[in-house]
Design an enzyme around this catalytic site. Structure first.
Site, PDB file in Angstrom:
ATOM      1  N   HIS A 192       0.830  -1.208   0.000  1.00 21.84           N
ATOM      2  CA  HIS A 192       0.000   0.000   0.000  1.00 21.84           C
ATOM      3  C   HIS A 192       0.861   1.253   0.000  1.00 21.84           C
ATOM      4  CE1 HIS A 192      -3.990  -1.935   1.225  1.00 21.84           C
ATOM      5  NE2 HIS A 192      -3.120  -2.922   1.202  1.00 21.84           N
ATOM      6  N   ASP A 218      -5.598   5.833   2.495  1.00 24.89           N
ATOM      7  CA  ASP A 218      -5.629   4.442   2.044  1.00 24.89           C
ATOM      8  C   ASP A 218      -7.012   3.836   2.272  1.00 24.89           C
ATOM      9  OD1 ASP A 218      -3.736   1.937   1.410  1.00 24.89           O
ATOM     10  OD2 ASP A 218      -5.167   1.329   2.950  1.00 24.89           O
ATOM     11  N   ALA A 236      13.026 -12.071  -2.591  1.00 30.24           N
ATOM     12  CA  ALA A 236      13.344 -11.830  -3.997  1.00 30.24           C
ATOM     13  C   ALA A 236      13.197 -10.357  -4.369  1.00 30.24           C
ATOM     14  CB  ALA A 236      12.417 -12.660  -4.881  1.00 30.24           C
ATOM     15  N   GLN A 273      11.821  -8.565  -6.672  1.00 31.84           N
ATOM     16  CA  GLN A 273      10.859  -9.011  -7.692  1.00 31.84           C
ATOM     17  C   GLN A 273      10.896  -8.175  -8.976  1.00 31.84           C
ATOM     18  OE1 GLN A 273       6.979 -10.706  -6.531  1.00 31.84           O
ATOM     19  NE2 GLN A 273       6.063  -9.017  -7.661  1.00 31.84           N
ATOM     20  N   TRP A 297      -2.211  -7.651  -6.270  1.00 31.14           N
ATOM     21  CA  TRP A 297      -2.477  -6.749  -7.394  1.00 31.14           C
ATOM     22  C   TRP A 297      -1.204  -6.059  -7.892  1.00 31.14           C
ATOM     23  CZ3 TRP A 297      -5.878  -6.786 -10.940  1.00 31.14           C
ATOM     24  CH2 TRP A 297      -6.084  -5.676 -11.766  1.00 31.14           C
ATOM     25  N   ASN A 298      -0.316  -5.648  -6.980  1.00 28.91           N
ATOM     26  CA  ASN A 298       0.935  -5.030  -7.417  1.00 28.91           C
ATOM     27  C   ASN A 298       1.754  -5.995  -8.261  1.00 28.91           C
ATOM     28  OD1 ASN A 298       0.578  -2.502  -6.219  1.00 28.91           O
ATOM     29  ND2 ASN A 298       1.444  -3.158  -4.279  1.00 28.91           N
ATOM     30  N   ALA A 307      -6.007 -12.432   1.450  1.00 29.40           N
ATOM     31  CA  ALA A 307      -6.604 -11.149   1.046  1.00 29.40           C
ATOM     32  C   ALA A 307      -7.548 -11.355  -0.139  1.00 29.40           C
ATOM     33  CB  ALA A 307      -5.513 -10.111   0.761  1.00 29.40           C
ATOM     34  N   GLU A 308      -7.435 -10.487  -1.180  1.00 32.24           N
ATOM     35  CA  GLU A 308      -8.364 -10.586  -2.320  1.00 32.24           C
ATOM     36  C   GLU A 308      -7.763 -11.378  -3.475  1.00 32.24           C
ATOM     37  OE1 GLU A 308      -5.935  -7.180  -4.040  1.00 32.24           O
ATOM     38  OE2 GLU A 308      -6.028  -8.488  -2.283  1.00 32.24           O
ATOM     39  N   GLN A 309      -6.711 -12.162  -3.194  1.00 32.44           N
ATOM     40  CA  GLN A 309      -5.955 -12.805  -4.270  1.00 32.44           C
ATOM     41  C   GLN A 309      -6.753 -13.859  -5.031  1.00 32.44           C
ATOM     42  OE1 GLN A 309      -2.460 -13.989  -2.078  1.00 32.44           O
ATOM     43  NE2 GLN A 309      -1.985 -11.861  -1.594  1.00 32.44           N
TER      44      GLN A 309
END
Length: 484
Positions: free
Chosen positions: A16, A121, A353, A355, A373-374, A393-395
């Site tokens: 976030h 946020d 990592a 990423q 999401w990121n 979460a929302e994954q």
């Protein structure tokens, strides 16, 4: 005219915090009439985020963005992370009010910036109360997808207006029809938190407050979620939605949050691999698996034969609140016997990592991801297709959208979850191998769709692009609001 000042209130979580800072940088770079003050809440749980925050004071944009540390407050860490977050945010309200009061007093000169609004946020929507005390509007920053925003507002409406118990969707075969989706949403991919009584109540209360804001800034772009974004234009009692993404930190986060001495070694290993040949497995800042699941992943990788780079960490303890994964001291204890020797020529196992650096490397051909999401936006930016393995979460919802709605991802699992469940299934090596093989197909429809979306995402940010236009709309609204 006077400058307009926005007060940013980010959540102190890496996914976030970093993206809301990128929004701040875009705004001040776009219009020199804007200045921004970022109020920083300190949580001692994430050393990598702390290192990133420390780096901000040495950055080049501190002339137009200033950072104010709020006093640390003690709060009780609950087993339910959502309850802990809510308690922590509420404890900050008096400190935010005091900080903004002092800020206004320091801006009393005739040429001083005028307070124009708050940007908060998605989990900090109760700060609308503080903004109202100062008589300024609040804009919400939503770091996930427009489709997920639509889902949460839909569930909040079902609960508050139709008196539906959302927890009844748990273990249900029901499907939800949303105006933002072409296909019905199976209840099995709903976020675990909304199916949990205590956490679900809190997050849908947040969603109700989202409707009180002046506008919602979403980290997505029109071409990626056109169906969802257009659906908001017909929605009642919903603020304007501004898609301004993909908002990514491509230049700095990895170097600030550190990966020990592994990073040069990782990049050198990738340099030696053929183009688009490597499967990258990484499951986010809170992702890890138990020993039995690790062995199934290892079997799939060994049988599949693709070169692989695997970020392997021990999962946080159950009910650990804000706990993060830890590194394995001895990989041989968790992997099948002899695995490291047998795969030494084609595979590399790492801990944390870097990423962005890895996804940008030409050797990467596919990404087995938790579908944060990121991470999705990063993979699309670099043209790397994803195989979905959501965790929390929302994954699960993101995975469904990527596979079924957008057709830009291969499926390993859609409804795997690690939170709010005691029935942890084991994904078999056969299922994992099948998903990776689909992921790595050279001429697949998925790969072609990802390539198209990569080009569209980059165009969206350019002058005249859809996200560039949206950012301009926000600035116009803020400047207009700040006029006496």
């Amino acid at each position: 005219m006077k400058k307009a000042e926005l007060v940013f209130f980010p959540l102190p979580g890496r996914g976030h915090f970093v993206s809301i800072l990128e929004i701040a940088k875009l705004l001040v770079a776009r219009d020199d009439r804007l200045c921004i003050t970022v109020l920083i809440m300190r949580l001692s749980i994430d050393s990598k985020l702390a290192a990133y925050i420390e780096s901000l004071n040495d950055s080049s944009y501190t002339e137009c963005i200033q950072f104010i540390d709020l006093p640390q407050t003690s709060f009780k860490q609950e087993t339910n992370a959502m309850v802990s977050v809510s308690s922590f945010i509420e404890s900050q309200k008096p400190h935010v009010k005091e900080a903004v009061t002092k800020l206004k007093e320091s801006r009393s000169g005739s040429n001083s910036p005028r307070l124009a609004g708050f940007v908060v946020d998605m989990f900090c929507s109760s700060m609308v109360d503080v903004a109202n005390d100062f008589g300024v509007p609040t804009y919400l920053f939503f770091p996930s997808s427009a489709s997920f925003l639509s889902l949460m507002l839909h569930l909040q409406t079902l609960r508050d207006e139709q008196k539906q118990d959302i927890t009844e969707f748990k273990d249900s075969d029901a499907e939800l029809v949303l105006s933002s989706f072409m296909k019905p949403i199976p209840a099995r991919v709903l976020p675990g938190v909304v199916l949990h009584r205590e956490g679900g109540t809190l997050i849908l209360d947040y969603a109700r407050r989202w409707r009180e804001t002046k506008g919602i800034i979403v980290n997505t772009f029109l071409e990626l979620e056109s169906y969802a974004i257009h659906s908001f234009s017909d929605a009642t009692n919903t603020p304007p939605v501004y898609p301004v993404g993909p908002i990514l930190n491509l230049k700095g986060e990895d170097s600030h949050v550190g990966s020990g001495d592994q990073r040069p070694d990782i990049m050198k290993w990738l340099d030696d691999q053929p183009q688009s040949s490597v499967v990258f497995l990484c499951f986010g800042s809170r992702g890890g698996f138990g020993d039995n699941q690790v062995k199934e992943i290892a079997k799939a990788l060994e049988r599949g034969g693709f070169p692989f780079l695997w970020s392997l960490r021990r999962p946080p303890p159950k009910g650990g609140g804000f706990a993060f994964p830890t590194e394995h001291e001895n990989l041989e204890e968790v992997l099948p016997e002899g695995f490291l020797d047998r795969t030494a020529r084609i595979g590399k196992i790492i801990g944390w990592a870097p990423q962005v650096a890895i996804l940008s490397h030409p050797a990467i051909g596919g990404f087995v991801s938790h579908c944060g999401w990121n991470s999705i936006l990063e993979s699309l930016w670099f043209g790397v297709p994803i195989a979905t393995w959501p965790l929390y979460a929302e994954q699960q919802f993101n995975a469904f959208e990527m596979v079924k709605e957008m057709e830009v991802a291969a499926e390993i699992m859609l409804d795997y979850r690690t939170e709010y469940t005691d029935n942890q299934i084991i994904v078999t090596s056969e299922e994992i191998e099948r998903g990776i093989k689909q992921l790595m197909e050279n001429d697949s429809k998925i790969r072609k769709n990802v390539k198209e979306m990569t080009e569209k995402g980059k165009k969206a940010l350019m002058d005249g692009g859809s996200s560039h236009f949206s950012l301009g709309r926000i600035i116009d609204d803020v400047i207009t609001d700040s006029m006496p």
